[in-house]
Design an enzyme around this catalytic site. Structure first.
Site, PDB file in Angstrom:
ATOM      1  N   ASP A  10       0.868  -1.179   0.000  1.00  0.00           N
ATOM      2  CA  ASP A  10       0.000   0.000   0.000  1.00  0.00           C
ATOM      3  C   ASP A  10       0.909   1.235   0.000  1.00  0.00           C
ATOM      4  OD1 ASP A  10      -2.303   1.736   0.551  1.00  0.00           O
ATOM      5  OD2 ASP A  10      -1.459   1.855   2.576  1.00  0.00           O
ATOM      6  N   LEU A  11       0.384   2.358  -0.459  1.00  0.00           N
ATOM      7  CA  LEU A  11       1.200   3.572  -0.511  1.00  0.00           C
ATOM      8  C   LEU A  11       1.038   4.434   0.742  1.00  0.00           C
ATOM      9  CD1 LEU A  11       0.918   4.682  -4.272  1.00  0.00           C
ATOM     10  CD2 LEU A  11       2.858   3.608  -3.104  1.00  0.00           C
ATOM     11  N   ASP A  12      -0.055   5.194   0.819  1.00  0.00           N
ATOM     12  CA  ASP A  12      -0.219   6.194   1.885  1.00  0.00           C
ATOM     13  C   ASP A  12      -0.299   5.536   3.259  1.00  0.00           C
ATOM     14  OD1 ASP A  12      -0.738   8.845   0.294  1.00  0.00           O
ATOM     15  OD2 ASP A  12      -1.919   7.291  -0.690  1.00  0.00           O
ATOM     16  N   THR A  44      -2.910   0.069  -4.287  1.00  0.00           N
ATOM     17  CA  THR A  44      -3.292   1.352  -3.686  1.00  0.00           C
ATOM     18  C   THR A  44      -4.707   1.771  -4.051  1.00  0.00           C
ATOM     19  OG1 THR A  44      -2.671   3.712  -3.593  1.00  0.00           O
ATOM     20  CG2 THR A  44      -2.252   2.575  -5.662  1.00  0.00           C
ATOM     21  N   GLY A  45      -5.252   2.657  -3.267  1.00  0.00           N
ATOM     22  CA  GLY A  45      -6.523   3.276  -3.616  1.00  0.00           C
ATOM     23  C   GLY A  45      -6.353   4.410  -4.605  1.00  0.00           C
ATOM     24  N   LYS A 196      -8.679  -4.673  -2.951  1.00  0.00           N
ATOM     25  CA  LYS A 196      -7.284  -4.923  -3.293  1.00  0.00           C
ATOM     26  C   LYS A 196      -6.960  -6.407  -3.401  1.00  0.00           C
ATOM     27  CE  LYS A 196      -5.367  -0.669  -1.314  1.00  0.00           C
ATOM     28  NZ  LYS A 196      -4.358  -0.113  -0.397  1.00  0.00           N
ATOM     29  N   ASP A 219      -2.407  -0.229   6.108  1.00  0.00           N
ATOM     30  CA  ASP A 219      -2.664   0.516   7.341  1.00  0.00           C
ATOM     31  C   ASP A 219      -4.117   0.946   7.513  1.00  0.00           C
ATOM     32  OD1 ASP A 219      -2.383   2.496   5.192  1.00  0.00           O
ATOM     33  OD2 ASP A 219      -2.456   3.984   6.806  1.00  0.00           O
ATOM     34  N   ASN A 222      -9.179   0.204   3.638  1.00  0.00           N
ATOM     35  CA  ASN A 222      -9.165  -0.280   2.262  1.00  0.00           C
ATOM     36  C   ASN A 222      -8.103  -1.370   2.045  1.00  0.00           C
ATOM     37  OD1 ASN A 222      -7.007   1.538   2.450  1.00  0.00           O
ATOM     38  ND2 ASN A 222      -7.191   2.201   0.337  1.00  0.00           N
TER      39      ASN A 222
END
Length: 272
Positions: A10-12, A44-45, A196, A219, A222
């Protein structure tokens, strides 16, 4: 390589530090993992346009999951396939009408890498589109013609729960909604059944990686399905309680090189 792992990031709040950069230690560790034959992908979202810079920074050559699974493709290999599962435009417009009644701060409608805004807002544009201007803005009920990949809603803080409950009651059968983008309290709405884990499974099947050799980091809410799907689901220390409760393991926060430290130990990687 019989012990090849698929590593989903995941990114953020996970790969990215709070300033939206990737730490040098994390980059080195990911490079070592790739050099040992492990497969690293982003899940990622975000839309592709807002994640491709990190894809390039990590020199990835893998498929990518965007919009929480509503769009999955391989930027460098079209033989992988092109999986786009948008909302029905009529449903999207009904949702927009509901949001308008709540006088939300803004609404962003995304169609792959194009987007439309209810209100032109430079701060919003900079934070969520990296400065890319909308195709158009204004009355979305008139502007929107295509089936959108997602609808992002920025409600007033006091309306977040009421709006989410109303959307759930009215549209639960056809849409899924997630929250992310803290401290903005963004509600993302995508077609029901998209998450995801679906995107990650496509990538795992493509590389013939069994579930037990999938490591996923996240985290937020999502990330729930992805963390549950992976053979090893790893929640960040800064993650939400619900995610931590279903994760196999918890690593340090996104500000403490949580991904790097976990992978160094798990895969016996040594950084200089």
């Amino acid at each position: 390589m019989s012990n090849t792992h698929l590593i989903a990031l995941d990114l953020d709040g996970t790969l990215l530090k709070d300033d939206k950069t990737i730490s040098e230690r994390t980059k080195q560790t990911i490079e070592l993992a790739k050099a040992q034959g492990h497969i690293v992908c982003i899940s990622t979202g975000r839309p592709y346009r807002a994640s491709v810079q990190y894809y390039n920074e990590l020199a990835l050559t893998t498929p990518i999951v965007n919009f929480n699974g509503a769009f999955v493709h391989h930027p460098l290999d079209h033989s992988f396939g092109y999986f786009h599962t948008p909302l029905d435009v009529k449903t999207a417009k009904t949702i927009i009408e509901t949001c308008e009644a709540f006088r939300v701060n803004n609404i962003m409608v995304e169609v792959i890498d194009d987007y439309y805004l209810r209100y032109y807002d430079e701060v919003f544009i900079e934070n969520f589109t990296l400065g890319q201007n909308p195709v158009d803005y204004g009355n979305l009920l008139k502007i929107l013609q295509d089936d959108p990949t997602s609808v992002l809603v920025h409600p007033k803080d006091e309306h977040v729960n009421d709006l989410r409950n109303l959307l759930d009651e009215a549209h639960a059968e056809v849409v899924d909604q997630r929250s992310w983008g803290a401290p903005w309290n963004i509600i993302e709405i995508i077609r029901a059944g998209m998450n995801k884990a679906i995107g990650l499974k496509r990538i795992a099947d493509y590389y013939h990686i069994p579930k037990e050799r999938i490591i996923a980091f996240g985290d937020e809410d999502n990330d729930l399905e992805m963390i549950e799907f992976a053979g090893t689901g790893v929640a960040m220390k800064n993650g939400i309680s619900q995610l931590k409760s279903i994760a196999n393991e918890i690593t340090l926060s996104n500000e403490e090189d949580g991904i790097a430290i976990y992978l160094e130990e798990k895969l016996n990687l040594k950084t200089t």
